[in-house]
Design an enzyme around this catalytic site. Structure first.
Site, PDB file in Angstrom:
ATOM      1  N   CYS A  96       4.288  -7.293   7.943  1.00 48.75           N
ATOM      2  CA  CYS A  96       5.082  -6.780   9.066  1.00 48.75           C
ATOM      3  C   CYS A  96       5.076  -7.813  10.191  1.00 48.75           C
ATOM      4  O   CYS A  96       4.062  -8.452  10.440  1.00 48.75           O
ATOM      5  CB  CYS A  96       4.492  -5.465   9.564  1.00 48.75           C
TER       6      CYS A  96
ATOM      7  N   CYS B 283       2.073  -5.400  16.438  1.00 47.84           N
ATOM      8  CA  CYS B 283       1.311  -4.447  17.258  1.00 47.84           C
ATOM      9  C   CYS B 283      -0.164  -4.850  17.164  1.00 47.84           C
ATOM     10  O   CYS B 283      -0.704  -4.988  16.069  1.00 47.84           O
ATOM     11  CB  CYS B 283       1.514  -3.026  16.744  1.00 47.84           C
TER      12      CYS B 283
ATOM     13  N   GLU C 154       0.822  -1.208   0.000  1.00 51.69           N
ATOM     14  CA  GLU C 154       0.000   0.000   0.000  1.00 51.69           C
ATOM     15  C   GLU C 154       0.855   1.256   0.000  1.00 51.69           C
ATOM     16  O   GLU C 154       1.871   1.331   0.683  1.00 51.69           O
ATOM     17  CB  GLU C 154      -0.870   0.024   1.263  1.00 51.69           C
TER      18      GLU C 154
ATOM     19  N   CYS D  13       2.859   8.395   1.765  1.00 53.30           N
ATOM     20  CA  CYS D  13       3.080   7.469   2.872  1.00 53.30           C
ATOM     21  C   CYS D  13       3.491   6.138   2.258  1.00 53.30           C
ATOM     22  O   CYS D  13       2.729   5.495   1.539  1.00 53.30           O
ATOM     23  CB  CYS D  13       1.795   7.335   3.702  1.00 53.30           C
TER      24      CYS D  13
ATOM     25  N   CYS E 252      -2.810  -2.786  14.992  1.00 52.97           N
ATOM     26  CA  CYS E 252      -2.464  -2.389  13.625  1.00 52.97           C
ATOM     27  C   CYS E 252      -2.893  -3.437  12.602  1.00 52.97           C
ATOM     28  O   CYS E 252      -2.662  -4.623  12.799  1.00 52.97           O
ATOM     29  CB  CYS E 252      -0.957  -2.149  13.546  1.00 52.97           C
TER      30      CYS E 252
ATOM     31  N   CYS F 153      -3.324   1.880   8.185  1.00 52.71           N
ATOM     32  CA  CYS F 153      -2.223   1.053   7.717  1.00 52.71           C
ATOM     33  C   CYS F 153      -2.658  -0.378   7.446  1.00 52.71           C
ATOM     34  O   CYS F 153      -3.180  -1.039   8.331  1.00 52.71           O
ATOM     35  CB  CYS F 153      -1.129   1.004   8.772  1.00 52.71           C
TER      36      CYS F 153
END
Ligand code: SAH
Length: 351
Positions: A111, A115, A91, A104, A118, A337
């Site tokens: 990832c 977290c 993205e 961004c 997220c 995100c």
């Protein structure tokens, strides 16, 4: 496979030209064509000999990612799901502030930081993005702005998309050097921000790069108990270690950092939390950027209500902390995100 020249810093390209038996200045000529003139075809580079153009065509390429999906928000934010050469999807978001066009950028495919609030972490890391792929994210947005006849191209870059940039340190450093190079995309260092969940040795290394690029740290909690419960990485690098690393960073770079703090309802948004946060960061004279939480369907976290956001902010101000609230963009288009990519994967899985 051909080598994509978008990934080369000017110094690396100069070295490559010398290896090719050319003079180093050939690199500057190529940079001018690809970044200033947006030429993607070596044959159009009229100050390069035909003989060397055929070498370039044979061994090298200038390949940008492809737009796989595009979402446009009412506030003109554009979110792209880009497809890389191997089919990986990432993205990239374009946000329009009154001071400029902000890209961004994602730094990894998925990832692993884990977290819990997220959406990016819903899909585990597949691989790092290369410098040419990250540059490609910005170039695709520039092409989009050119199509709009926009008078400005991308003026600011934040490495705040999917991925942990300091888990892909070398590629991210090459990427920011290309962005920052006067003959490259010529984006001023103070217009570039790298955001990390806080990896102490990389924070220290970044402070010694001699770049004036901004550093943002995703703190999101005023103590280890809360941070442990929302950010898995805190078990490896607790807050005290991050603060020590930031102190070293300030000493070697003479720059201040920004702490990002998402306000999550009932988790980290009390007045006591604001006081605790003030004490925690006091030794680092930092800025705090409060982030309205973008709710993610898959987890139960709620955005703190406006009243507690205001009270939290007022308390920080009263405590003498420099604080700002992040402006929100594209809340109608899965702009949090990783949401678009996660949604796309879900759609594929569910047929
Ligand atoms: N891994 C890096 C960069 C990517 S995340 C980092 O941790 O900083 C960029 C920022 O967006 C981080 O501060 C992250 O915690 C925050 N973020 C993640 N999910 C979010 C959401 N749903 N709403 C608001 N901010 C979010």
């Amino acid at each position: 496979m051909k080598i994509n020249l978008y990934g080369k810093t000017l110094a690396q390209l100069e070295e490559l030209m010398i290896q090719e038996g050319q003079k180093a200045f050939r690199a500057r000529q190529i940079y001018k064509w690809i970044y200033e003139k947006n030429v993607t075809d070596f044959s159009q580079m009229s100050d390069i000999s035909l003989k060397f153009i055929s070498v370039l065509n044979e061994k090298y390429c200038l390949e940008k990612p492809k737009i796989y999906l595009r979402q446009d928000s009412v506030d003109k934010t554009v979110k792209l799901l880009l497809e890389m050469q191997d089919g990986a999807k990432v993205e990239t978001v374009l946000m329009r502030y009154n001071y400029g066009n902000v890209a961004c950028v994602s730094s990894q495919v998925g990832c692993n930081m884990g977290c819990s609030f997220c959406a990016s972490g819903l899909l585990k890391k597949v691989r790092n993005l290369t410098s040419e792929e990250m540059i490609g994210e910005v170039l695709v947005l520039n092409d989009l702005l050119r199509q709009e006849n926009n008078s400005k191209l991308v003026t600011h870059v934040v490495v705040m998309g999917t991925g942990e940039p300091f888990d892909n340190y070398n590629n991210v450093m090459d990427f920011v050097r290309i962005l920052n190079e006067q003959r490259g995309l010529a984006i001023g260092a103070r217009h570039i921000t790298v955001s990390t969940c806080g990896i102490p040795d990389k924070i220290r290394a970044y402070g010694k790069e001699g770049l004036q690029i901004n550093l943002a740290i995703s703190l999101h909690a005023p103590n280890n108990k809360i941070r442990d419960s929302i950010m898995k990485i805190n078990k490896a690098y607790p807050l005290e270690e991050i603060i020590l690393a930031v102190k070293d960073y300030i000493e070697s770079s003479s720059r201040r950092v920004t702490y990002e703090y998402i306000l999550l309802k009932g988790i980290n948004d009390s007045i006591e939390n604001a006081d605790e946060l003030t004490k925690l960061i006091a030794p680092t004279f930092a800025y705090v950027n409060l982030i309205p939480y973008n709710e993610v369907a898959e987890n139960g976290y709620k955005r703190a209500d406006n009243k507690s956001v205001k009270a939290f902010m007022d308390r920080l101000i009263k405590n003498g902390v420099n604080v700002t609230i992040r402006k929100e963009f594209g809340s109608d288009i899965d702009a949090a995100c990783g949401q678009l990519r996660a949604k796309n994967e879900r759609m594929i899985k569910n047929g």
